[in-house]
Design an enzyme around this catalytic site. Structure first.
Site, PDB file in Angstrom:
ATOM      1  N   LYS A   1      -1.437  13.110  -1.598  1.00 36.79           N
ATOM      2  CA  LYS A   1      -1.576  12.186  -0.487  1.00 36.79           C
ATOM      3  C   LYS A   1      -0.470  12.386   0.566  1.00 36.79           C
ATOM      4  CE  LYS A   1      -5.268  10.423  -2.171  1.00 36.79           C
ATOM      5  NZ  LYS A   1      -5.460  11.239  -3.358  1.00 36.79           N
TER       6      LYS A   1
HETATM    7  C1  PLP Z   1     -10.143   7.428  -1.140  1.00 32.87           C
HETATM    8  C2  PLP Z   1      -9.440   7.405  -2.452  1.00 32.87           C
HETATM    9  N1  PLP Z   1      -9.371   6.261  -3.144  1.00 32.87           N
HETATM   10  C3  PLP Z   1      -8.718   6.186  -4.324  1.00 32.87           C
HETATM   11  C4  PLP Z   1      -8.112   7.293  -4.855  1.00 32.87           C
HETATM   12  C5  PLP Z   1      -7.430   7.185  -6.184  1.00 32.87           C
HETATM   13  O1  PLP Z   1      -6.057   7.412  -6.042  1.00 32.87           O
HETATM   14  P1  PLP Z   1      -5.120   7.678  -7.320  1.00 32.87           P
HETATM   15  O2  PLP Z   1      -5.193   9.129  -7.629  1.00 32.87           O
HETATM   16  O3  PLP Z   1      -3.748   7.288  -6.857  1.00 32.87           O
HETATM   17  O4  PLP Z   1      -5.606   6.820  -8.409  1.00 32.87           O
HETATM   18  C6  PLP Z   1      -8.134   8.505  -4.178  1.00 32.87           C
HETATM   19  C7  PLP Z   1      -7.487   9.707  -4.743  1.00 32.87           C
HETATM   20  O5  PLP Z   1      -7.840  10.829  -4.478  1.00 32.87           O
HETATM   21  C8  PLP Z   1      -8.816   8.566  -2.934  1.00 32.87           C
HETATM   22  O6  PLP Z   1      -8.878   9.693  -2.235  1.00 32.87           O
END
Ligand code: PLP
Length: 441
Positions: free
Chosen positions: A219
């Site tokens: 991210k």
């Molecule tokens: C749009 C979106 N929501 C939620 C997530 C979930 O994030 P995490 O990997 O921190 O659980 C991601 C991760 O790629 C994402 O791109």
């Protein structure tokens, strides 16, 4: 006669312990140092200095009962200020942040949450993890939730609308906020891919009832794993924090009785560790710099490419608020996009496609088998069994045709904030060359 007396009666205490060495010492620090690449000379120097320090005392890697200032709490405060909300809770992922947000809102069995058809699968999975059912809705030309279609998908069971600011760009928050207010349905903003972006002057994650962030390694701001829940609502913050750490129950008094019905319930453990907190602090401190770098590089590439015939830039709901972390444009059709991507890759441009009917990808609803086939985790059949079959949302591969059409002819590229102007110019030249020479067929 022995004069042995109990210590509580003035005698000499029988037991003496310690001092024990610290739990975290030089070994753990050197493991961390070994993760950073540096010159052998610099590493040897660090190892020598650490090795020569006999009383090196490591951190207390736990946010609570920490004798030193907690780095997780520092990250929360920095993030709270960066996003501009009254409260901020650190968690171990955006997946956790979303589940905590849904649980804080009281969402559960028999409820529905509207999610976009183009998003990472976690958007739908977290709704199910909260025992609710996702209702999947088309995106518009911004590749974000289409507000009109979201409105059409509302039922008496809809308990939240979850726009996702995909690929660094804000969803149409004016229309979504208006919808939320008219219908009395809270917005849960998924800001996993757009940390630091804004919509008409308001930071993403501060517009809806709750904002959910990811700090996973891919991210904009990253701590390996990690996430944040932002909100202005003290009650939602309290409940999200109770869900995120069922054992702690800070509210703010850990062992106090429930102040109000709904404050104490059984949750999970989504705590962020102090190691992630420390890295998150460094990343949040440079968030503005990273966003400025993304925007600079993005604008320079866009200007270099211009608007050649056949190229349509992704619709921007607020160009000034876009994080700039991604560059997306559409070509005339899927075949042309596929050929252009191949040609761009050969030129050295790091471009890619978003949707190919033959390539599985968790970002496109057609591949969410677990949802499309209504797969439960246990014999209770939840979350689906909580809704009578006739009232359950319909899932079909062709139910969001606009999403598939847009994604199939989209060309996408991650923008790196550290690219030099020369890098950007050469990427723009590669894209322009392909679009000029590819032929019109
Ligand atoms: C749009 C979106 N929501 C939620 C997530 C979930 O994030 P995490 O990997 O921190 O659980 C991601 C991760 O790629 C994402 O791109």
């Amino acid at each position: 006669m022995s004069d042995e007396r109990l210590a509580i009666e003035g005698g000499k205490p029988a037991t003496r312990i310690g001092p024990v060495p610290t739990k975290m010492g030089a070994e753990e620090l050197l493991e961390l140092v070994g993760m950073w690449k540096m010159s052998p000379k610099a590493e040897a120097e660090i190892r020598r200095i650490v090795g020569a320090e006999p009383s090196i005392e490591g951190p207390h890697l736990f946010r609570y009962y920490n004798p030193r200032p907690s780095r997780v709490m520092e990250a929360e405060e920095l993030m709270r200020k960066a996003i501009g909300t009254k409260h901020c809770l650190a968690v171990n992922s955006c997946t956790s942040a979303l589940v905590a947000a849904y649980r804080a809102l009281g969402i559960g069995a028999g409820d529905e949450v509207i999610v976009p058809a183009y998003t990472f699968f976690a958007s739908a999975a977290t709704v199910c993890a909260a025992n609710a059912v996702p209702v999947i809705v088309d995106v518009d030309d911004s590749l974000n939730l289409d507000p009109a279609k979201a409105e059409a998908a509302i039922t008496r069971r809809t308990k939240a609308i979850a726009p996702v600011h995909m690929r660094g760009a804000p969803a149409e928050m004016d229309a979504l906020l208006d919808l939320s207010k008219r219908k009395g349905i809270p917005l849960v903003e998924d800001v996993a891919q757009a940390c630091g972006g804004s919509f008409r002057g308001r930071k993403l994650g501060s517009i809806g009832a709750v904002g959910c962030f990811s700090f996973d390694f891919y991210k904009i701001a990253a701590s390996g794993e990690g996430g944040f829940v932002t909100t202005d609502d003290e009650w939602l913050h309290t409940r999200a924090q109770s869900w995120h750490d069922t054992a702690a129950c800070w509210r703010p008094e850990r062992f106090a009785r429930e102040r109000r019905e709904g404050e104490l319930f059984c949750g999970e453990n989504y705590r962020m560790s102090e190691l992630e907190g420390a890295v998150a602090v460094a990343q949040i401190r440079k968030l503005d710099r990273m966003i400025a770098g993304h925007r600079r590089a993005n604008a320079r590439i866009r200007a270099g490419v211009g608007s050649p015939a056949g190229l349509t830039w992704r619709l921007q709901t607020d160009p000034a608020g876009d994080t700039g972390s991604n560059l997306v444009f559409y070509l005339a059709n899927a075949d042309r996009a596929r050929r252009a991507i191949e040609a761009m890759k050969a030129e050295g441009v790091p471009a890619g496609g978003i949707y190919d009917a033959k390539v599985r990808d968790w970002h496109v609803y057609t591949y969410w088998d677990h949802v499309m086939e209504k797969k439960p985790v246990a014999a209770d059949g939840l979350p689906w069994s909580a809704i009578p079959a006739a009232e359950q949302p319909r899932y079909a591969k062709d139910m969001c045709p606009r999403t598939l059409e847009l994604l199939s002819r989209a060309v996408i590229m991650d923008v790196d904030w550290r690219w030099t102007d020369g890098d950007c110019d050469s990427i723009a030249a590669g894209i322009a060359k392909v679009l000029r020479l590819l032929g019109s067929s």
